[in-house]
Design a protein around this motif. Structure first.
Motif, PDB file in Angstrom:
ATOM      1  N   SER A   4     -13.944 -43.840  28.938  1.00 18.04           N
ATOM      2  CA  SER A   4     -13.025 -45.111  28.409  1.00 18.04           C
ATOM      3  C   SER A   4     -13.303 -46.208  29.044  1.00 18.04           C
ATOM      4  O   SER A   4     -12.745 -47.081  28.331  1.00 18.04           O
ATOM      5  N   SER A   9     -11.557 -53.394  28.296  1.00 17.53           N
ATOM      6  CA  SER A   9     -10.589 -52.902  29.553  1.00 17.53           C
ATOM      7  C   SER A   9      -9.918 -54.138  29.676  1.00 17.53           C
ATOM      8  O   SER A   9     -10.123 -55.264  29.938  1.00 17.53           O
ATOM      9  N   ILE A  99       0.231 -42.655  37.872  1.00 20.17           N
ATOM     10  CA  ILE A  99       0.172 -43.599  36.762  1.00 20.17           C
ATOM     11  C   ILE A  99       1.190 -44.634  36.652  1.00 20.17           C
ATOM     12  O   ILE A  99       0.814 -45.799  36.577  1.00 20.17           O
ATOM     13  N   GLU A 112     -10.700 -34.861  34.163  1.00 21.60           N
ATOM     14  CA  GLU A 112     -10.714 -34.917  32.826  1.00 21.60           C
ATOM     15  C   GLU A 112      -9.728 -34.158  32.222  1.00 21.60           C
ATOM     16  O   GLU A 112      -8.644 -34.740  31.246  1.00 21.60           O
ATOM     17  N   GLN A 115      -5.951 -35.354  31.093  1.00 25.69           N
ATOM     18  CA  GLN A 115      -5.603 -36.395  30.051  1.00 25.69           C
ATOM     19  C   GLN A 115      -4.612 -37.443  30.269  1.00 25.69           C
ATOM     20  O   GLN A 115      -3.741 -37.396  29.598  1.00 25.69           O
ATOM     21  N   ASP A 117      -5.116 -40.697  30.110  1.00 26.95           N
ATOM     22  CA  ASP A 117      -5.361 -42.168  29.479  1.00 26.95           C
ATOM     23  C   ASP A 117      -4.511 -42.364  28.335  1.00 26.95           C
ATOM     24  O   ASP A 117      -4.506 -43.487  27.863  1.00 26.95           O
ATOM     25  N   LYS A 118      -3.673 -41.628  27.976  1.00 20.44           N
ATOM     26  CA  LYS A 118      -2.612 -42.159  26.895  1.00 20.44           C
ATOM     27  C   LYS A 118      -1.395 -42.588  27.369  1.00 20.44           C
ATOM     28  O   LYS A 118      -0.757 -42.900  26.925  1.00 20.44           O
ATOM     29  N   SER A 121      -1.654 -48.447  28.503  1.00 23.88           N
ATOM     30  CA  SER A 121      -2.853 -49.020  28.176  1.00 23.88           C
ATOM     31  C   SER A 121      -3.364 -50.112  28.838  1.00 23.88           C
ATOM     32  O   SER A 121      -4.205 -50.743  28.621  1.00 23.88           O
ATOM     33  N   TYR A 125      -9.541 -46.250  32.562  1.00 19.96           N
ATOM     34  CA  TYR A 125      -9.716 -44.895  32.744  1.00 19.96           C
ATOM     35  C   TYR A 125     -11.074 -44.350  32.926  1.00 19.96           C
ATOM     36  O   TYR A 125     -11.832 -44.834  32.171  1.00 19.96           O
ATOM     37  N   PRO A 127     -12.266 -40.633  33.138  1.00 23.74           N
ATOM     38  CA  PRO A 127     -12.282 -39.152  33.254  1.00 23.74           C
ATOM     39  C   PRO A 127     -13.485 -38.475  33.752  1.00 23.74           C
ATOM     40  O   PRO A 127     -14.605 -39.074  33.143  1.00 23.74           O
TER      41      PRO A 127
END
Ligand SMILES: Cc1ncc(C[n+]2csc(CCOP(=O)(O)OP(=O)(O)O)c2C)c(N)n1
Ligand code: SF4
Ligand SMILES: [Mg+2]
Lengths: 607, 345
Positions: A4, A9, A99, A112, A115, A117-118, A121, A125, A127
């Motif tokens: 990602s 970014s 995070i 990875e 998860q 990355d959600k 924003s 990220y 992974p």
């Protein structure tokens, strides 16, 4: 495989931080991540960049979360930094919280399947399919857990631009001679590196660029430095009891003693090391060995000092030498045993019942840990009293870079000890007679032949000839002389060091706060507030300390405890100046950082 | 050296008994502790002990004051309550050549200092460890100690409901190689055992029943002179022959058992009551327990194992006192520091 990071970014466009960033690695205690983190730190060090590491570990053998922060700083700032530019998240338990706390724009390397990355924003990220990479690089499934951490070292090295050869060298150094383990770990690291090479685009957020700042430097922790100081000081009797963060001081000493303290002719040992049943017994061993003429020491933390305190008072009153290392941790009680604090200041200054005052040494860096430990044995024998060397978990157990230690060429000072002949010639010798007017008397050692010099040591009242006495004038004469002796110490303990930018505003700190204070001083100066900084290195306060506190209009006393214990000692010593001393405090168990000092001083200044 | 009277006999070192005394006792007249002091003086004189090598350690209590009352030529260290063993440990490691005598009380060793007692015995510190056992805390005016017999009474009428701790069986359990019980009212037995103790290399535990005339000598006490005298069962007639005299002494064959120390000294043991073998650890434990149940004090050499390496030997220390090692032996060289620094780069 797409990362990602390839997506737009939030870090894009910002200035690249070259050799100036912090990485935080979140893992599970006992997963072997310590090795991986040290390798990453070493590799940056070998790239010639100033680097420091802080292990924020739990009081647990395996299973609880642990964090390791690595700070690279071109300017040589080595204090903990409150913000991190890169996160490596390997612990599912804490990943969400990590995070949530992350600084905007941070690079986040993570496993990875988590998860992550959600969640936000405003982070970049990365992974990584750790399991897949481990399986491919390591043939033995039972070792997967251990080498998994090396994969992130590889990935991070590639992203940061660290030379893979330096990483390999760091692994070999870390795993000294264990050929198979070295190969396994190097393979895992290369697997991570190659994967990152193929799958991740370049980033320009943080970079390591080769420099020459660390050439000729060593990496060491304070406990090892103190152990080496004691080794060169010729300690001959060690009584101790395990406690975090002090254990590794004696444990490291034991390793060195195995090599350097054997009589070459007979192979017999020139040091007695006994793990005692508790700290009180350790203190007894130290004082009695000192009384009998050996150089003796123990190493403990706050709870141990509390337990020893009855004996410390005896040692002070009967005048028996001994070196007491206190590697302080977060109290009271068990407190946070794996976290740092400077909260035993008052305890060690006055340890025990009755009127007691002790010489304390506060090393502030690795060279001083070595040198002051060496000096402590001289002071103990010169002043015939317990000496505290006070460090803390941050100094004692974290990795620091340092200049190599200078050889302590100064010969041992064994103090005022009369031998058989001197005793025979002495007229009217009394164990507690102040012949020289410095408060320090002449002692004799048990076992001295010739029929002179035997005396009876007692914690009860005694006169100049060590005879039992309850006479008020005898008692007062002894305790007043002890006070004189403490005065004499002012010219023997290490003087403070200064970093003066030219100001009537003073900062006073000691021990592990030093790097954060230096950084804070620079930040304040850039914003227009100049300060003069005195780093205190011992008790009693010397003439230089006296002049500083008299001169300054305000003295910010920076320390890592809740109650401002050092400031209290100053207010007590200088009651007329009491309002000058303003406490700048940090006591949450993490090592102090510059920002908290800057913020508190600014708040005082705006009042 | 001072000579008491022109005609006073001297020992092999040329010292008179007067050379082994200390300052004047300040204990109560008739205190059992003073009889023990007297026998330490006698035994040291007779054993030709070099006074300057003697170190005397104690905790706190009436008993712990007594090291000031014997062997003035030696150094004394009256420390803190219950912690004498760690003092003895530290000093004996600092200087292997010291002759270490620790004096403690039943309160000092079996209550506050139990931990240190246990560990000193376990480490086999080279010392004579004397417990002057009166069943009470003399110095704090007569409270029960942990060796007080169950069902015994204080002067105030208070009854002890708790079982006693026995230092001797405890010491045997901990692996002590020389355990004896004496009665301060039996000087001859005490003297022989103390002489044997001086020849022993490791920890010697001597529990000496020593009545407190001020707080525990009444009719309802089990530690009064009268009660102990009536319940004292000496196990054997003991003879001790120092290594230097072994040649000259004939030991009668037959019922006499002989235990030989590594230096050649011998203890001759002639059973009085029943056959009691002080080299049999388990047998000793059994016999002591049985006698305690009957309210008797078995006195004499309870257990002996002459070959147990003391701590300095276990630690493989150099023969010279650590305290006298010089900088040349202790400080690694500049090249060695350099090598260490290289390994940290
Ligand atoms: C830490 C501490 N607690 C309590 C005392 C008070 N104290 C002094 S002597 C003693 C008891 C001594 O008893 P014991 O060892 O049997 O000696 P004795 O006087 O009976 O010979 C006590 C409780 C002390 N000196 N130190
Ligand atoms: S109080 Fe008891 S133990 Fe203390 S000196 Fe007097 S008789 Fe001896
Ligand atoms: Mg008692």
């Amino acid at each position: 495989m797409t990362a990602s990071l390839a997506a737009p970014s939030p870090t894009q466009g910002a200035k690249t931080r070259i050799n100036d960033f912090s990485i935080q690695v979140a893992t599970v205690n006992g997963s072997g991540s310590q090795t991986a983190n040290t390798v990453l730190l070493r590799a940056i060090f070998q790239m010639g960049v100033f680097v420091s590491g802080k292990n924020l570990f739990p009081s647990n053998i395996a299973g609880l979360p642990t964090w390791f922060t690595i700070r690279a700083s071109a300017k040589g700032y080595v204090a903990r930094k409150a913000s991190n530019e890169m996160l490596i998240l390997m612990n599912p338990e804490t990943a969400k919280e990590d995070i949530a706390k992350a600084d905007v724009g941070a690079l986040v390397i993570y496993d990875e399947p988590l998860q992550l990355d959600k969640l936000r924003s405003d982070l970049a990220y990365i992974p990584v399919p750790f399991q897949k990479l481990v399986t491919a690089s390591c043939p033995e499934p039972k070792l997967h857990k251990l080498v998994k951490n090396m994969i992130y070292v590889g990935v991070a090295s590639r992203l940061l631009g660290i030379d893979m050869e330096e990483v390999k060298k760091a692994i070999a150094k870390q795993l000294k001679g264990k050929t198979k383990a070295i190969e396994l770990n190097q393979n895992a690291c290369v697997a991570g590196y190659d994967w990152a090479m193929e799958n991740l685009p370049d980033q320009d957020h943080v970079k390591v660029v080769r420099d020459n700042k660390t050439q000729g430097l060593i990496i060491v922790d304070g406990n090892e430095a103190c152990a080496l100081g004691a080794l060169f000081a010729g300690v001959t009797v060690v009584g101790w009891y395990p406690i975090t963060p002090a254990s590794s001081l004696v444990e490291t000493f034991i390793e060195y003693a195995d090599e350097y303290r054997k009589d070459p002719k007979t192979g017999k040992s020139t040091v007695a090391i006994v793990q005692m049943e508790d700290e009180l017994a350790s203190a007894g061993v130290v004082l009695a060995a000192g009384w009998a003429g050996a150089r003796s020491m123990t190493s403990t933390a706050g709870p141990g000092v509390s337990l020893m305190s009855e004996f410390i008072g005896l040692g002070y009153y009967v005048e028996a030498p001994g070196v007491f290392f206190n590697v302080a941790r977060t109290g009271p009680s068990t407190g946070l045993p794996t976290r740092t604090q400077q909260s035993d200041v008052e305890l060690c200054a006055k340890c025990s019942h009755g009127d007691t005052q002790h010489i304390n040494l506060y090393p502030g860096n690795m060279e001083e840990c070595f040198q002051f430990s060496y000096d402590a044995f001289d002071l103990a024998e010169r002043f015939q009293t317990p000496i505290f060397v006070v460090t803390d978990l941050d100094l004692g157990m974290q990795n620091w870079s340092s200049k190599p230690f200078a050889y302590p060429a100064k010969p041992y000072d064994r103090g005022k000890v009369l031998n058989q002949q001197q005793l025979a010639e002495a007229k009217d010798w009394g164990r507690y007679k102040d012949v020289d007017g410095d408060g320090i008397c002449y002692r004799s050692l048990p076992g001295t032949p010739g029929g002179k010099g035997a005396y009876f040591t007692r914690g009860s009242g005694h006169n100049e000839y060590a005879q039992y006495s309850e006479k008020p004038e005898d008692y007062v004469a002894i305790v007043d002389r002890l006070k004189r002796k403490y005065e004499t110490a002012k010219t023997h303990v290490p003087a403070p060091v200064f970093r003066n930018l030219g100001s009537d505003k003073g900062i006073l700190a000691f021990g592990s706060s030093d790097p954060a204070v230096i950084e804070a001083q620079d930040v304040l100066a850039e914003a227009g507030l100049k300060t003069d900084y005195l780093r205190l290195r011992a008790l009693p306060f010397t003439a230089e300390v006296d002049a500083f506190v008299q001169e300054k209009q305000v003295v910010y006393v920076v320390e890592q405890n809740r109650d401002g214990q050092m400031a209290n000692l100053f207010r007590e010593t200088y009651p007329a100046l009491a309002t000058k001393f303003k406490s700048v405090l940090h006591y949450n168990g993490y090592a102090i950082d510059a920002k908290c000092i800057v913020d508190q001083i600014n708040a005082f200044e705006q009042k | 050296m001072t000579t008491a009277t022109p005609s006073a006999p001297t020992n092999k070192l040329g010292f008179t008994k007067q050379d082994y005394v200390g300052s004047k006792s300040t204990l109560c007249a008739g205190c059992g502790h003073d009889s023990i002091t007297a026998q330490i003086i006698n035994a040291a004189f007779e054993s030709n002990i070099e006074g300057h090598r003697v170190t005397k350690y104690s905790g706190i209590g009436c008993s712990s004051k007594t090291p000031a009352y014997f062997i003035n030529q030696g150094w004394g260290f009256n420390s803190v309550h219950g912690r004498m063993p760690s003092i003895a440990t530290g000093a004996s490691l600092a200087n292997r050549q010291l002759i270490n005598i620790g004096v403690s009380g039943d309160g000092d060793s079996m209550s506050i200092g139990m931990g240190q007692f246990v560990h000193a015995v376990r480490r086999n510190i080279p010392m004579i460890y004397i417990i002057e056992d009166n069943g009470v805390y003399g110095l704090t005016k007569g409270q029960f100690s942990a060796t007080a017999d169950k069902g015994s009474f204080l002067k105030t009428g208070a009854k002890n409901e708790l079982p006693p701790i026995d230092p001797c069986t405890l010491a045997i359990e901990l692996g002590c190689g020389f355990v004896a019980r004496c009665f301060s009212g039996n000087p001859k037995q005490m003297n022989t055992i103390l002489k044997a103790a001086f020849a022993y290399e490791g920890t010697v535990v001597l529990d000496i029943i020593s009545p407190c005339v001020t707080f525990n000598n009444h009719d309802a006490s089990t530690r009064s002179y009268k009660h102990v005298k009536d319940h004292d069962f000496p196990l054997h007639d003991l003879g001790f022959i120092q290594y230097s005299e072994v040649e000259d002494v004939d030991i009668a064959a037959g019922e006499t058992e002989v235990v030989t120390f590594p230096d050649g000294s011998k203890v001759a043991i002639k059973a009085i009551h029943e056959h009691y073998d002080p080299t049999d650890r388990f047998g000793a434990m059994k016999a002591i327990h049985e006698s305690m149940e009957k309210g008797e004090f078995l006195t004499g050499l309870l257990y002996i194992n002459p070959i147990q390496p003391p701590l300095p030997q276990v630690l493989n220390l150099v023969d010279e006192p650590l305290a006298s090692l010089g900088e040349d032996m202790l400080k690694p060289s500049a090249a060695e520091l350099d090598k260490i620094m290289q390994s940290l780069m």
